[in-house]
Each structure stands twice: as C-alpha cells, then as structure tokens.
Enzyme design. Structure first.
Site, PDB file in Angstrom:
ATOM      1  N   CYS A 216       0.827  -1.210   0.000  1.00 45.30           N
ATOM      2  CA  CYS A 216       0.000   0.000   0.000  1.00 45.30           C
ATOM      3  C   CYS A 216       0.861   1.259   0.000  1.00 45.30           C
ATOM      4  CB  CYS A 216      -0.924  -0.014   1.215  1.00 45.30           C
ATOM      5  SG  CYS A 216      -1.936   1.464   1.324  1.00 45.30           S
TER       6      CYS A 216
ATOM      7  N   CYS B  15      -0.433   4.107   2.152  1.00 47.48           N
ATOM      8  CA  CYS B  15      -0.281   3.883   3.599  1.00 47.48           C
ATOM      9  C   CYS B  15       1.173   4.079   4.025  1.00 47.48           C
ATOM     10  CB  CYS B  15      -0.684   2.459   3.991  1.00 47.48           C
ATOM     11  SG  CYS B  15      -2.172   1.854   3.231  1.00 47.48           S
ATOM     12  N   ASP B  16       2.102   3.561   3.235  1.00 46.56           N
ATOM     13  CA  ASP B  16       3.490   3.439   3.705  1.00 46.56           C
ATOM     14  C   ASP B  16       4.494   4.318   2.966  1.00 46.56           C
ATOM     15  OD1 ASP B  16       2.582   1.511   5.467  1.00 46.56           O
ATOM     16  OD2 ASP B  16       2.921  -0.122   4.053  1.00 46.56           O
TER      17      ASP B  16
END
Ligand code: NAP
Length: 319
Positions: free
Chosen positions: A133, A136-137
């Site tokens: 992701c 997300c990261d």
C-alpha cells in the site's frame, strides 16, 4: 427477520445498500472492523469515477457512498463476518463479536485481497520494508531507493505516487510490456525518478530484520543479480475474497463466485454476489458500483417472489 445482509463496504456493498435501503429493505452492512471502504481507501485520486471531473480522493468517495446509504436507512455494523450459514431460507452471518445476524437474503460483496509474490520471507518482511500500500506506507520512504513490482494500473499508480517521497523508484515487471492503460504507462515513462526493469522477477528478499535488497531473476536468460533497496511495493493484482464461501457457493475457474448470466444470483437461492468478488476482468469502482445495483435489484425481486408465494391463496397456488 431482516430482509438483506450486505457483506462488504466497497463500491459494490455501499451501492447495494443505497438501492436496498431505497426499496425499504432496511439492509444491514457488515462493513469490516478495520478495512471499512475496501480497496479505494488505499488509493489517492480517483480520476475515472463519473461525476467528478476534477477527480475525487478514494476515501472521500467511499465516505460519500456510505453517507448516501445511511441517509436512506442502511444500518452499518463495524465488524467482520467470520462464518456463514447460507443453506436454508433463513441465512445467518456470524460476526467477530460472536453475534449472529439473520436475514432472508445475503449480498456478498467482499472484494479482493492483494496478491502476494510467493517468495520466501514475504510475510516476515511485510511492514519491514515490504508493503502492498503506497498511500499507507510511502511516507516512510522519503529520499529512499525503492521498487514497485507489477505491470498493471496499480503498479503505475503506486510507482508514480511514490516518487513524491522516494529518490528513486525501480518499476520491475516480468514481461517486456505493461498491461496498464496507456495514460498511466505514459505518466510512469515521463517520470525521471522511475526506471523500468523489464523481463525481471523477484527471486529473493534480503535483510535480517528489515529489507535491504532483493535478488532479481531475468525471466528470459534466468540470470540473477542483486539490487539494494530500502523498500519493495508489491502491486501484482488481487484475488477474490471467497474464503467464507468456497465450500458453499460455486466458484468459476478464475476463483470468483459464479453467478447466473448477467445477474448476481449465486448457486444458492437468496444469496447474491457483486463487485470484484464476481469479476475477473474489469474490476473498476464504477463497474463494482453497478454490480451492487444489480445485486440489490435481484434481492428485491427474490424477496417479492417469496412474499407473493407466502400470500398466495391455496387456490392460487394449485391453479
Ligand atoms: P492487474 O491489471 O491484474 O495487473 C497485475 C500485474 O502484475 C500484471 O502486469 C502482471 O503481469 C503482474 N503480476 C501478476 N502476478 C505476478 C507475479 N506473481 N509476479 C510478478 N508480476 C505479477 O492488476 P492491477 O494493476 O492491480 O489492476 C487491477 C484492476 O484495477 C485493473 O482492471 C485496473 O485497470 C484497475 N485499476 C485501475 C486504476 C485506475 O484506473 N486509476 C488504478 C489501479 C487499478 P502480466 O502483465 O505479465 O500478467
């Protein structure tokens, strides 16, 4: 007794909820404990959902769909379905809390899960340099050297997005052409920070407690070489989430839930399926939403036929 339980809260689940609620079926949506909103929660700008000429952020789109469903009376349960009993006229859905919901129909809209590379130590290094992701990261890889694996729209989107943070992004693909849409490919080709590595797959992940590099294998010659990396993003597609129903509903050779023609009717009466979990080909937010509509309408027709049969006089039934 409820009329409809909808399992899943992506575009298919929320759209089914909007239609079912507007048909006075008082649907309850089992929206998941941690993954409410499905795959679009992990995307940034959605540029191809009609009605948003300036694009819309994935999480905003999902929040709007949920609001629309709730406005018409859909109930939302923030829990996961852990077991299903779909065989009889009354379907039951067991939640993580242990509570059981019952209804005359179930719409299954569980979407799909990220595909894994299948190389050793992938799970162990997940969250330690290996990610599925970018939104997300990505932030953790500021000024780092990273790679994205895949050749579809997701890989193009992730690679392009990650150049906001990383100093260098290798885009590693197992063939010599991408399957991504031309516009997304071009965006990646035009980005100076992205270097495409053709005909290459990941053979090994390196690093003790966190990823430090990979061993690449040339898919044409079989030769291997090492590449130092701080992060690896896997964007090689998704598999339909069918683990709750693989022994109760018929599946297709692609692993999706089998439905009757263009309908959402599964192999079990009163159970309908919609979205990515039935779609091996198109898998767009807008096609999932349309599929949710079909499921709600099919459930409505099924319930109406049940009610007609219940209310029919004995004479009418034998006539
Ligand atoms: P996809 O289109 O199925 O592409 C998966 C890619 O990963 C392919 O290039 C495939 O290689 C590669 N791959 C598969 N298994 C692999 C493995 N084990 N090792 C290495 N590579 C592997 O998946 P996606 O990119 O996630 O897209 C899914 C759907 O969502 C598509 O319909 C796409 O259009 C849509 N989508 C749209 C957008 C957008 O419009 N903004 C964004 C993201 C996704 P091969 O090409 O060799 O098979």
């Amino acid at each position: 007794m409820r009329d409809v339980i909808i399992i899943g809260s992506g575009p298919a689940g929320w759209t089914a909820a909007i239609y079912a609620a507007r048909a006075n079926l008082s649907p309850v949506v089992v929206a998941s404990q941690v993954e409410v909103g499905g795959e679009l929660m992990n995307t940034t700008e959605v540029e191809n959902f009609p009605g948003f000429p300036e694009a819309v952020m994935g999480p905003d789109l999902m929040a709007k769909m949920q609001q629309q469903a709730e406005r018409f009376g859909a109930e939302v349960v923030y829990d996961d379905a852990t077991a299903l009993d779909l065989a009889g006229d009354v379907k039951s859905v067991t939640l993580g809390s242990g509570e059981t919901l019952e209804a005359r129909t179930v719409i299954f809209a569980t979407g799909s899960a990220y595909r894994k590379l299948g190389v050793p130590r992938e799970d162990e290094l997940s969250g330690h340099g290996v990610s599925w992701c970018a939104t997300c990261d990505g932030f953790f890889f500021r000024d780092k050297t990273i790679a994205v694996v895949g050749g579809g729209d997701s890989a193009m989107e992730e690679a392009t997005f990650l150049t906001k943070f990383a100093s260098k992004v290798y885009l590693i693909h197992r063939r010599d052409e991408f399957r991504a849409s031309k516009i997304m490919q071009q965006r990646a080709f035009d980005n100076d920070k992205i270097e495409v590595v053709w005909n290459t797959e990941i053979a090994e992940l390196q690093g003790a407690s966190g990823l430090t590099g990979v061993v690449l294998r040339d898919t044409v010659t079989g030769e291997t070489r090492e590449l130092a990396l701080d992060g690896l993003f896997v964007a090689i597609g998704n598999d339909p989430r069918t683990h709750l129903v693989h022994d109760t509903l018929d599946l297709t050779v692609d692993g999706t839930i089998a439905v009757d023609g263009r309908s959402s009717r599964t192999s079990v009466p009163g159970v309908f399926a919609a979205g990515d979990v039935i779609d091996p080909s198109y898998r767009q937010a807008v096609t999932a939403a349309a599929s949710g509509t079909v499921a709600a309408l099919d459930a409505e027709h099924y319930l109406a036929a049940l009610d007609d049969a219940t209310h029919a006089t004995p004479e009418a039934v034998t006539a």
